[in-house]
Design an enzyme around this catalytic site. Structure first.
Site, PDB file in Angstrom:
ATOM      1  N   ASP A 190       9.089  26.740 -19.571  1.00 56.88           N
ATOM      2  CA  ASP A 190      10.391  25.683 -19.647  1.00 56.88           C
ATOM      3  C   ASP A 190      11.680  27.065 -20.446  1.00 56.88           C
ATOM      4  O   ASP A 190      11.344  27.439 -20.857  1.00 56.88           O
ATOM      5  CB  ASP A 190       9.974  25.195 -20.982  1.00 56.88           C
ATOM      6  CG  ASP A 190      10.801  24.144 -20.288  1.00 56.88           C
ATOM      7  OD1 ASP A 190      11.825  23.828 -20.385  1.00 56.88           O
ATOM      8  OD2 ASP A 190      11.150  22.763 -21.193  1.00 56.88           O
ATOM      9  N   ASP A 241       3.706  18.137 -16.069  1.00 57.06           N
ATOM     10  CA  ASP A 241       3.535  18.655 -17.015  1.00 57.06           C
ATOM     11  C   ASP A 241       3.870  17.730 -18.114  1.00 57.06           C
ATOM     12  O   ASP A 241       4.977  17.180 -17.413  1.00 57.06           O
ATOM     13  CB  ASP A 241       4.286  20.164 -17.729  1.00 57.06           C
ATOM     14  CG  ASP A 241       5.621  19.825 -18.501  1.00 57.06           C
ATOM     15  OD1 ASP A 241       5.415  19.818 -19.336  1.00 57.06           O
ATOM     16  OD2 ASP A 241       6.500  19.556 -17.285  1.00 57.06           O
TER      17      ASP A 241
END
Length: 376
Positions: free
Chosen positions: A93, A267
């Site tokens: 991320d 996720d």
């Protein structure tokens, strides 16, 4: 495996699809759930266990790894894969979520974000270019653009401003990423709960011809029906031949309903965080091991599970561990939870391949609704 980054769809059933993302470090079967390894560790788990449960890819966080151990240090140590002993794909991320979650510790402008470290108070500037540089130093296989994630509800003007800047940042990230054979950079669709802004963002990112696309800024305070409506608006705009990743989602119910709307990757910290707090996810729904009803129950969480944590330990023992704040309780419940999430994804993939996803979805939801076995 593949020397290039490639996404192949093997079967579809309605909007749901199953296939594979191929990369030099391995193949990711989709729909996929990526366990979250924020700081280079999936909390309370050995990575060998995570792999054995069926995870093809894990997630790391650029912001947290930038602070410690530091991106340059990770690079000197051979990159994340060598450091954490995970030779399989890693997605990082970009730090965009921390723009929202650490709003009291950052300043934001067109050039990027300046964070005040929550660890030691030091200041760090993250531009789109620096975010991609850090992710490259970490060695991640899928790198996310830097974006601004806005908590909902929010004013339309604020959502629009953040969306438009995120598109500009995506352009800068693409330039910074350049050509990295076998790796990918994904853009992130923003736009809050505004359908037209979601479409505008998706169309702008589609024009950049990226290797994959994420839907961000959801599961940040809005009801589930709003999240699903945004997916119904966004997914048809995104290229069907590219993977679609719904960031930070979510519950098993969120996942199965999002797959039905065309999402390929997920996720969430929920299974690991819940496990550390005494909550188990099972085919019978959620089970709170803190409840006194489990204190003398010698039955396991799920006698049919292949996971030892689910099958071989009594509820009485799990209850004791949780109530006594023993670390093993969180470890066993995290193991159970990640096993259930991977079992769910396996069932989803098989059902899509066999053209019976709607039936699988209904059967799974019915079993959740029936609830846990009666107490003894």
């Amino acid at each position: 495996m593949s020397d290039v980054f490639r996404f192949d769809i093997a079967a579809t059933d309605g909007a749901a699809r199953t296939g594979a993302i191929s990369m030099p470090r391995g193949t990711v079967r989709t729909p996929a759930f990526m366990p979250v390894g924020t700081a280079g560790t999936v909390k309370a788990m050995y990575l060998d266990q995570v792999r054995d449960l069926g995870a093809d890819i894990i997630l790391g966080n650029t912001y947290h790894l930038m602070l410690r151990p530091g991106a340059e240090r990770v690079a000197r140590l051979g990159g994340m894969h060598d450091l954490i002993r995970w030779p399989h794909p890693i997605l990082t991320d970009s730090g965009g979520f921390q723009v929202m979650s650490l709003s009291g510790l950052r300043k934001l402008d067109e050039q990027g974000v300046t964070f005040q470290s929550h660890v030691d108070g030091s200041r760090h500037h993250m531009s789109p270019e620096r975010s991609i540089e850090i992710q490259g130093l970490l060695g991640s296989d899928i790198q996310m653009q830097l974006d601004e994630c806005v908590a909902l509800p929010a004013k339309r003007s604020e959502v629009e401003r953040a969306m438009e800047m995120s598109v500009r940042w995506a352009e800068r990230c693409k330039t910074a990423f350049g050509d990295q054979p076998g790796k990918a950079m994904f853009g992130i669709v923003q736009g809050g709960d505004q359908p037209d802004l979601r479409v505008k963002s998706a169309e702008a990112l589609k024009a950049l011809d990226l290797k994959g696309y994420a839907v961000g800024g959801l599961a940040v305070g809005e009801p589930q029906d709003v999240m699903l409506a945004m997916l119904e608006t966004t997914c048809p705009v995104l290229p069907s031949e590219k993977p679609r990743y719904l960031m930070g989602v979510g519950t098993p119910d969120d996942i199965i309903k999002s797959v039905a709307r065309g999402i390929d990757m997920f996720d969430c910290v929920m299974p690991t965080r819940a496990g550390r707090h005494g909550l188990a996810f099972t085919r019978r729904g959620r089970i709170n091991l803190r409840n006194a009803r489990h204190a003398e129950d010698t039955r396991p969480l799920d006698e049919e599970s292949a996971c030892p944590a689910s099958r071989d330990y009594s509820r009485a023992y799990l209850h004791h561990l949780v109530r006594a704040n023993e670390a093993l309780g969180g470890m066993l419940l995290t193991w159970n939870n990640l096993a259930y999430y991977q079992d769910l994804m396996r069932g989803i993939r098989q059902a899509i391949a066999e053209g019976r996803f709607a039936d699988f979805m209904a059967e799974t939801q019915d079993e959740w609704a029936r609830g846990d076995i009666a107490p003894r």
